[in-house]
Scaffold this active site. Structure first.
Site, mmCIF file in Angstrom:
data_model
loop_
_atom_site.group_PDB
_atom_site.id
_atom_site.type_symbol
_atom_site.label_atom_id
_atom_site.label_comp_id
_atom_site.label_asym_id
_atom_site.label_seq_id
_atom_site.Cartn_x
_atom_site.Cartn_y
_atom_site.Cartn_z
ATOM 1 N N LEU A 115 -19.946 42.064 -46.500
ATOM 2 C CA LEU A 115 -20.374 43.090 -47.442
ATOM 3 C C LEU A 115 -21.359 44.073 -46.774
ATOM 4 O O LEU A 115 -22.232 43.651 -46.010
ATOM 5 C CB LEU A 115 -21.023 42.290 -48.551
ATOM 6 C CG LEU A 115 -21.402 42.787 -49.885
ATOM 7 C CD1 LEU A 115 -21.296 41.622 -50.864
ATOM 8 C CD2 LEU A 115 -22.795 43.251 -49.820
ATOM 9 N N ASN A 131 -22.326 32.547 -45.307
ATOM 10 C CA ASN A 131 -23.767 32.359 -45.134
ATOM 11 C C ASN A 131 -24.585 32.963 -46.275
ATOM 12 O O ASN A 131 -25.781 33.218 -46.122
ATOM 13 C CB ASN A 131 -24.206 32.973 -43.790
ATOM 14 C CG ASN A 131 -23.935 34.467 -43.726
ATOM 15 O OD1 ASN A 131 -23.020 34.957 -44.372
ATOM 16 N ND2 ASN A 131 -24.727 35.199 -42.965
ATOM 17 N N GLU A 132 -23.951 33.190 -47.421
ATOM 18 C CA GLU A 132 -24.615 33.917 -48.525
ATOM 19 C C GLU A 132 -25.985 33.332 -48.884
ATOM 20 O O GLU A 132 -26.937 34.073 -49.137
ATOM 21 C CB GLU A 132 -23.726 33.918 -49.784
ATOM 22 C CG GLU A 132 -22.668 34.990 -49.807
ATOM 23 C CD GLU A 132 -21.455 34.674 -48.961
ATOM 24 O OE1 GLU A 132 -21.474 33.666 -48.212
ATOM 25 O OE2 GLU A 132 -20.479 35.438 -49.017
ATOM 26 N N GLY A 146 -18.287 38.003 -46.087
ATOM 27 C CA GLY A 146 -17.092 38.736 -46.506
ATOM 28 C C GLY A 146 -16.046 38.813 -45.399
ATOM 29 O O GLY A 146 -14.846 38.870 -45.673
HETATM 30 C C1 LIG Z 1 -12.316 40.839 -49.453
HETATM 31 C C2 LIG Z 1 -13.269 40.211 -50.341
HETATM 32 C C3 LIG Z 1 -14.606 40.005 -49.737
HETATM 33 C C4 LIG Z 1 -15.556 39.417 -50.694
HETATM 34 C C5 LIG Z 1 -16.946 39.371 -50.146
HETATM 35 C C6 LIG Z 1 -17.900 38.896 -51.125
HETATM 36 C C7 LIG Z 1 -19.314 38.744 -50.690
HETATM 37 C C8 LIG Z 1 -19.769 38.593 -49.530
HETATM 38 C C9 LIG Z 1 -21.208 38.449 -49.206
HETATM 39 C C10 LIG Z 1 -21.540 39.103 -47.898
HETATM 40 O O1 LIG Z 1 -20.688 39.472 -47.149
HETATM 41 S S1 LIG Z 1 -23.198 39.326 -47.567
HETATM 42 C C11 LIG Z 1 -23.249 40.019 -45.921
HETATM 43 C C12 LIG Z 1 -23.395 38.914 -44.983
HETATM 44 N N1 LIG Z 1 -23.323 39.406 -43.632
HETATM 45 C C13 LIG Z 1 -24.175 39.019 -42.706
HETATM 46 O O2 LIG Z 1 -25.083 38.243 -42.939
HETATM 47 C C14 LIG Z 1 -23.961 39.604 -41.335
HETATM 48 C C15 LIG Z 1 -25.181 40.298 -40.879
HETATM 49 N N2 LIG Z 1 -24.955 40.851 -39.557
HETATM 50 C C16 LIG Z 1 -25.032 40.111 -38.429
HETATM 51 O O3 LIG Z 1 -25.254 38.929 -38.427
HETATM 52 C C17 LIG Z 1 -24.828 40.863 -37.144
HETATM 53 O O4 LIG Z 1 -24.999 42.229 -37.378
HETATM 54 C C18 LIG Z 1 -23.448 40.627 -36.510
HETATM 55 C C19 LIG Z 1 -22.315 40.884 -37.491
HETATM 56 C C20 LIG Z 1 -23.356 39.173 -35.984
HETATM 57 C C21 LIG Z 1 -23.279 41.605 -35.309
HETATM 58 O O5 LIG Z 1 -24.361 41.465 -34.440
HETATM 59 P P1 LIG Z 1 -24.679 42.630 -33.390
HETATM 60 O O6 LIG Z 1 -25.833 42.147 -32.561
HETATM 61 O O7 LIG Z 1 -23.432 43.023 -32.682
HETATM 62 O O8 LIG Z 1 -25.075 43.885 -34.267
HETATM 63 P P2 LIG Z 1 -26.491 44.178 -34.973
HETATM 64 O O9 LIG Z 1 -27.389 44.830 -33.984
HETATM 65 O O10 LIG Z 1 -26.982 42.972 -35.661
HETATM 66 O O11 LIG Z 1 -26.075 45.237 -36.103
HETATM 67 C C22 LIG Z 1 -25.746 46.590 -35.788
HETATM 68 C C23 LIG Z 1 -26.101 47.479 -36.965
HETATM 69 O O12 LIG Z 1 -25.317 47.075 -38.092
HETATM 70 C C24 LIG Z 1 -26.176 46.767 -39.204
HETATM 71 N N3 LIG Z 1 -25.542 45.686 -40.003
HETATM 72 C C25 LIG Z 1 -25.173 44.485 -39.589
HETATM 73 N N4 LIG Z 1 -24.608 43.792 -40.571
HETATM 74 C C26 LIG Z 1 -24.617 44.590 -41.661
HETATM 75 C C27 LIG Z 1 -24.160 44.433 -42.998
HETATM 76 N N5 LIG Z 1 -23.562 43.310 -43.434
HETATM 77 N N6 LIG Z 1 -24.343 45.445 -43.856
HETATM 78 C C28 LIG Z 1 -24.938 46.600 -43.449
HETATM 79 N N7 LIG Z 1 -25.388 46.801 -42.181
HETATM 80 C C29 LIG Z 1 -25.228 45.807 -41.309
HETATM 81 C C30 LIG Z 1 -27.476 46.320 -38.548
HETATM 82 O O13 LIG Z 1 -28.548 46.427 -39.426
HETATM 83 C C31 LIG Z 1 -27.559 47.303 -37.396
HETATM 84 O O14 LIG Z 1 -27.976 48.533 -37.965
HETATM 85 P P3 LIG Z 1 -28.921 49.552 -37.156
HETATM 86 O O15 LIG Z 1 -29.225 50.633 -38.143
HETATM 87 O O16 LIG Z 1 -28.085 49.995 -35.990
HETATM 88 O O17 LIG Z 1 -30.137 48.770 -36.739
#
Ligand SMILES: CCCCCC/C=C/CC(=O)SCCNC(=O)CCNC(=O)[C@H](O)C(C)(C)COP(=O)(O)OP(=O)(O)OC[C@H]1O[C@@H](n2cnc3c(N)ncnc32)[C@H](O)[C@@H]1OP(=O)(O)O
Length: 303
Positions: free
Chosen positions: A109, A178-179, A154
């Site tokens: 998400l 990991n929600e 997601g």
């Molecule tokens: C089809 C149906 C789907 C149903 C889904 C229902 C509900 C789902 C719940 C969720 O999905 S909650 C979201 C959970 N996600 C996470 O916890 C992932 C968080 N991100 C990470 O762990 C890491 O970013 C990564 C994916 C492992 C990648 O690591 P990497 O070192 O390559 O990149 P970063 O430097 O961490 O990130 C770059 C940049 O992107 C931003 N960002 C990362 N994840 C998200 C996100 N989920 N949403 C918005 N933005 C995100 C991060 O903050 C960095 O931003 P910056 O501005 O460049 O600093």
């Protein structure tokens, strides 16, 4: 959702994806590198690249919403439209879903879609999320996930909505829901998808702990079907696709429907209530604070 032999059973127009379209460039068709005929033309949109191969009936669909393929409203919408387009084209029997972004399959998400947004936006966003899940989970096509990067939350659900999962063997490419670590709760349809894949006890443990499994553990618990060296993910996904396509479509489709329909119907019956629950939960001050803190932590982690 007719059940006649060969008939597509994905729910149609549960939500009109076009209504969500903002600033996208859908329907663009361009020749693939070195391409010639129809089978080598690619199409798609800004955030979803589709490389169709008419000869094999298989299209490769690549997520390209850098940096981490977070599920923005635009990406969700474009995915639904690309999926629908392939489903409506009788040439295609299967899709390999993969990432065009290095090291990340899908970060789940897009937290910026629910942090500091008004309830109407959160509702619109959640409906788009439900729509994509329903369409993928019930797709009449064979969906194989070629997971070439991290796959949390997601991202994991997108992969679990496919019929088969191939994960690259890299300890950084963890997969799971990991929600709880973000202070949020997976909705029942995510939980159901998890339970249907890895069973009740493993889900109970993994959901509460917010576990993200490295490849070997993901294979062991049954979250993925194969773990292979990174450079073999695509070829293995193609081999898996061939195995699934060797089964007559109508028999496979009806069996898939039999296995998944009850789970999808549960969401269809209470879609509005699920949206309201989500919106009232994420709009709480305390939840907004934890989401902001999580996002901040992600941003500071850099460099
Ligand atoms: C089809 C149906 C789907 C149903 C889904 C229902 C509900 C789902 C719940 C969720 O999905 S909650 C979201 C959970 N996600 C996470 O916890 C992932 C968080 N991100 C990470 O762990 C890491 O970013 C990564 C994916 C492992 C990648 O690591 P990497 O070192 O390559 O990149 P970063 O430097 O961490 O990130 C770059 C940049 O992107 C931003 N960002 C990362 N994840 C998200 C996100 N989920 N949403 C918005 N933005 C995100 C991060 O903050 C960095 O931003 P910056 O501005 O460049 O600093």
């Amino acid at each position: 959702m007719a059940l006649a032999s060969g008939v597509r059973f994905a729910p149609r127009a549960l939500l009109r994806p076009w209504a969500l379209l903002r600033g996208t460039t859908l329907g663009r068709t361009e020749p693939a590198a070195g391409g010639g005929g129809d089978g080598a033309r690619r199409f798609g949109s800004q955030r979803v690249l589709v490389e169709p191969d008419a000869a094999s009936g298989v299209a490769v669909m690549k997520l390209r919403n850098p940096p981490v393929n977070a599920l923005s409203l635009e990406l969700l919408t474009e995915l639904v439209i690309s999926l629908e387009k392939l489903e409506n084209d009788k040439t295609f029997r299967g899709i390999i879903l993969t990432s065009d972004c290095p090291r990340v399959f899908c970060a789940g998400l897009d937290l910026t879609e629910i942090c500091g947004r008004n309830p109407a936006h959160c509702a619109e966003y959640w409906k788009a999320m439900q729509e994509l899940w329903l369409r993928m989970y019930l797709s009449s096509l064979v969906l194989v996930a070629a997971i070439n990067g991290a796959c949390p939350a997601g991202g994991c659900i997108i992969a679990l909505s496919c019929d088969c999962r191939v994960l690259a063997d890299n300890p950084k490419y963890r997969i799971g829901l990991n929600e709880t670590l973000l202070g949020i709760i997976a909705p029942f349809w995510l939980k159901d998808t998890y339970v249907n894949t890895i069973g009740h006890r493993a889900s109970e443990q993994a959901l509460q702990l917010g576990s993200l499994f490295p490849p070997a553990e993901a294979l062991q618990v049954g979250l993925v079907d194969q773990v292979v060296p990174e450079d073999q993910v695509q070829s293995t996904a193609l081999s898996e696709m061939a195995r699934w396509l060797a089964v007559p479509d109508h028999a496979r489709q009806l069996t898939k429907n039999m296995m998944r329909k009850a789970t999808a119907d549960r969401l269809l019956r209470q879609r509005d209530a699920d949206t309201q629950n989500f919106v009232s939960f994420v709009c709480r001050d305390s939840i907004q604070k934890s989401l902001q803190a999580y996002l901040e932590k992600l941003r500071q982690r850099k460099g």
